[in-house]
Scaffold this motif. Structure first.
Motif, PDB file in Angstrom:
ATOM      1  N   ALA A 191       0.839  -1.204   0.000  1.00 10.88           N
ATOM      2  CA  ALA A 191       0.000   0.000   0.000  1.00 10.88           C
ATOM      3  C   ALA A 191       0.874   1.255   0.000  1.00 10.88           C
ATOM      4  N   GLU A 192       1.986   1.204   0.724  1.00 13.04           N
ATOM      5  CA  GLU A 192       2.879   2.354   0.769  1.00 13.04           C
ATOM      6  C   GLU A 192       3.557   2.583  -0.585  1.00 13.04           C
ATOM      7  N   LYS A 193       3.769   1.501  -1.353  1.00 17.04           N
ATOM      8  CA  LYS A 193       4.414   1.629  -2.660  1.00 17.04           C
ATOM      9  C   LYS A 193       3.503   2.310  -3.678  1.00 17.04           C
ATOM     10  N   VAL A 194       2.205   2.006  -3.613  1.00 15.81           N
ATOM     11  CA  VAL A 194       1.295   2.504  -4.655  1.00 15.81           C
ATOM     12  C   VAL A 194       0.443   3.676  -4.191  1.00 15.81           C
ATOM     13  N   ALA A 195       0.615   4.140  -2.973  1.00 16.56           N
ATOM     14  CA  ALA A 195      -0.236   5.208  -2.447  1.00 16.56           C
ATOM     15  C   ALA A 195      -0.145   6.475  -3.300  1.00 16.56           C
ATOM     16  N   VAL A 196       1.067   6.864  -3.710  1.00 18.68           N
ATOM     17  CA  VAL A 196       1.241   8.104  -4.486  1.00 18.68           C
ATOM     18  C   VAL A 196       0.653   7.978  -5.886  1.00 18.68           C
ATOM     19  N   PRO A 197       1.021   6.959  -6.666  1.00 17.87           N
ATOM     20  CA  PRO A 197       0.412   6.867  -8.007  1.00 17.87           C
ATOM     21  C   PRO A 197      -1.106   6.699  -7.970  1.00 17.87           C
ATOM     22  N   VAL A 198      -1.632   6.014  -6.964  1.00 12.46           N
ATOM     23  CA  VAL A 198      -3.090   5.872  -6.864  1.00 12.46           C
ATOM     24  C   VAL A 198      -3.729   7.224  -6.584  1.00 12.46           C
ATOM     25  N   ALA A 199      -3.113   8.001  -5.711  1.00 11.71           N
ATOM     26  CA  ALA A 199      -3.647   9.332  -5.403  1.00 11.71           C
ATOM     27  C   ALA A 199      -3.577  10.252  -6.623  1.00 11.71           C
ATOM     28  N   GLN A 200      -2.575  10.059  -7.480  1.00  8.68           N
ATOM     29  CA  GLN A 200      -2.408  10.895  -8.668  1.00  8.68           C
ATOM     30  C   GLN A 200      -3.180  10.358  -9.874  1.00  8.68           C
ATOM     31  N   GLY A 201      -3.744   9.174  -9.739  1.00  2.00           N
ATOM     32  CA  GLY A 201      -4.468   8.586 -10.851  1.00  2.00           C
ATOM     33  C   GLY A 201      -3.579   7.955 -11.895  1.00  2.00           C
ATOM     34  N   LEU A 202      -2.299   7.763 -11.575  1.00  4.09           N
ATOM     35  CA  LEU A 202      -1.338   7.199 -12.525  1.00  4.09           C
ATOM     36  C   LEU A 202      -1.216   5.685 -12.328  1.00  4.09           C
ATOM     37  N   PHE A 203      -2.289   4.988 -12.580  1.00  2.00           N
ATOM     38  CA  PHE A 203      -2.293   3.539 -12.395  1.00  2.00           C
ATOM     39  C   PHE A 203      -3.452   2.945 -13.182  1.00  2.00           C
ATOM     40  N   SER A 204      -3.431   1.654 -13.308  1.00  2.00           N
ATOM     41  CA  SER A 204      -4.570   0.913 -13.853  1.00  2.00           C
ATOM     42  C   SER A 204      -4.689  -0.392 -13.087  1.00  2.00           C
TER      43      SER A 204
END
Length: 213
Positions: A191-204
């Protein structure tokens, strides 16, 4: 003078008849006992078919159960399941874990919150069409695939192990082009690894096969 020979009669004993009689008595006793056991089994089985309690829709952990949330399912009640006769006693209690529509409730499903575990985390992700599969539903496993924000980031990024999460809730929007909100359960470290890209919408969210049991 003609003499007629008289064949001596065979001696008769009651032993064979007695043995046959005893065997019949024993066979009858066995049959009676078998019938009694079968009758008892049928009675127990019929008595256990009181039905179990199930939920009507997907519900999150911490949800306070109401009468509208519950329904009864006929059939035998297996160990651990809450029987239909106790459905009313569940009203007002909280769910300890999220449940999906149609799930049969157990004692472990209700009570003090036990979700997520200390080594887990929940993330709410706003996803737009194209970032997730249209049929995504609670219980599905996904890879949270990070999308580089720029070419510099893409070239300098170190390759990481895929972050796998389980979908626990999907809130679809009323407007087709608006984002849906997907709740993901994953390891706390992930969760700590993907928290920033998820918050920025840079993920799928890439749906993958269910975990082998």
């Amino acid at each position: 003078m003609v003499t007629t020979a008289v064949r001596p009669a065979r001696p008769t004993t009651g032993a064979p008849k007695k043995r046959r009689s005893t065997a019949r008595v024993l066979l009858g006793a066995v049959l009676v006992a078998a019938c009694a056991l079968a009758s008892a089994a049928i009675t127990l089985r019929t008595g256990s078919e009181t039905g179990a309690v199930a939920v009507r829709s997907d519900l999150p952990a911490g949800h306070v159960l109401t009468t509208d949330d519950l329904r009864t399912v006929p059939g035998s009640v297996e160990a651990g399941l809450i029987p239909a006769s106790r459905a009313q006693s569940l009203v007002g209690r909280k769910l300890a874990v999220p449940v999906v529509a149609g799930a049969l409730l157990t004692e472990k499903n209700v009570g003090a919150a036990a979700y997520p575990r200390p080594d887990q985390a929940l993330i709410g992700a706003a996803v737009r069409p194209g970032q997730y599969t249209p049929g995504l539903a609670p219980g599905d496993r996904v890879v949270v695939a990070e999308i580089p924000g720029d070419t510099v980031t893409a070239s300098t990024r170190t390759r990481q192990q895929p972050v796998i999460a389980v979908v626990t809730d999907v809130r679809r929007p009323e407007q087709p082009q608006s984002p849906a909100v997907v709740t993901l359960l994953l390891a706390r470290a992930d969760a700590e690894k993907v928290a920033v890209p998820v918050a920025q919408g840079l993920f799928s969210l890439v749906q993958i096969a269910p975990e082998a049991r």
